[in-house]
Design a protein around this motif. Structure first.
Motif, mmCIF file in Angstrom:
data_model
loop_
_atom_site.group_PDB
_atom_site.id
_atom_site.type_symbol
_atom_site.label_atom_id
_atom_site.label_comp_id
_atom_site.label_asym_id
_atom_site.label_seq_id
_atom_site.Cartn_x
_atom_site.Cartn_y
_atom_site.Cartn_z
ATOM 1 N N ARG A 151 0.851 -1.185 0.000
ATOM 2 C CA ARG A 151 0.000 0.000 0.000
ATOM 3 C C ARG A 151 0.884 1.232 0.000
ATOM 4 O O ARG A 151 1.696 1.438 0.911
ATOM 5 N N SER A 155 1.305 5.370 0.027
ATOM 6 C CA SER A 155 0.649 6.547 0.584
ATOM 7 C C SER A 155 1.245 7.800 -0.031
ATOM 8 O O SER A 155 2.435 7.836 -0.364
ATOM 9 N N TYR A 176 -4.130 6.970 -1.114
ATOM 10 C CA TYR A 176 -3.522 5.648 -1.015
ATOM 11 C C TYR A 176 -3.651 4.892 -2.337
ATOM 12 O O TYR A 176 -4.564 5.132 -3.122
#
Length: 114
Positions: free
Chosen positions: A19, A21, A78
């Protein structure tokens, strides 16, 4: 002026997840679009996903595997990346557009091993 700072890249095996950011230095509520692009070695930068207040638009190569989301309170966008493939290896850049201004982060490296 707006600064965008990406994080979350790294080395992952094929089939894994990451993930990313992207934190903005100010509110992203009024941004026309937020998105992610990537650039692999020797290739041009390409769109991964762009998000407006109406819809998200994904590159065919990532549809069903990647998901963009945002948290306006945290000024953060994200990119959830699942089922990663070696061909997803690239530097991933966050992009934000507001009025006639185009802002980019410094990029975060994603490497997917086979």
């Amino acid at each position: 002026q707006v600064q965008l700072v990406e994080s979350g890249g790294g080395l992952v095996q094929a089939g894994g997840s990451l993930r990313l950011s992207c934190v903005a230095s100010r509110s992203i509520v009024n941004f026309n679009t937020m998105g992610w692009y990537r650039q692999a070695p020797g290739k041009q930068r390409e769109l991964v996903v762009v998000s407006t207040k109406y819809a998200d638009s994904y590159a065919d190569s990532v549809k069903g595997r990647f998901t963009i989301s945002r948290d306006n309170a945290k000024r953060t966008v994200y990119l959830q990346m699942n089922s990663l493939k070696p061909e997803d290896t690239a530097v991933y850049y966050c992009n934000g557009r507001v009025l006639d201004n185009d802002y980019w982060g410094q990029g975060t490296q994603v490497t997917v091993s086979s």
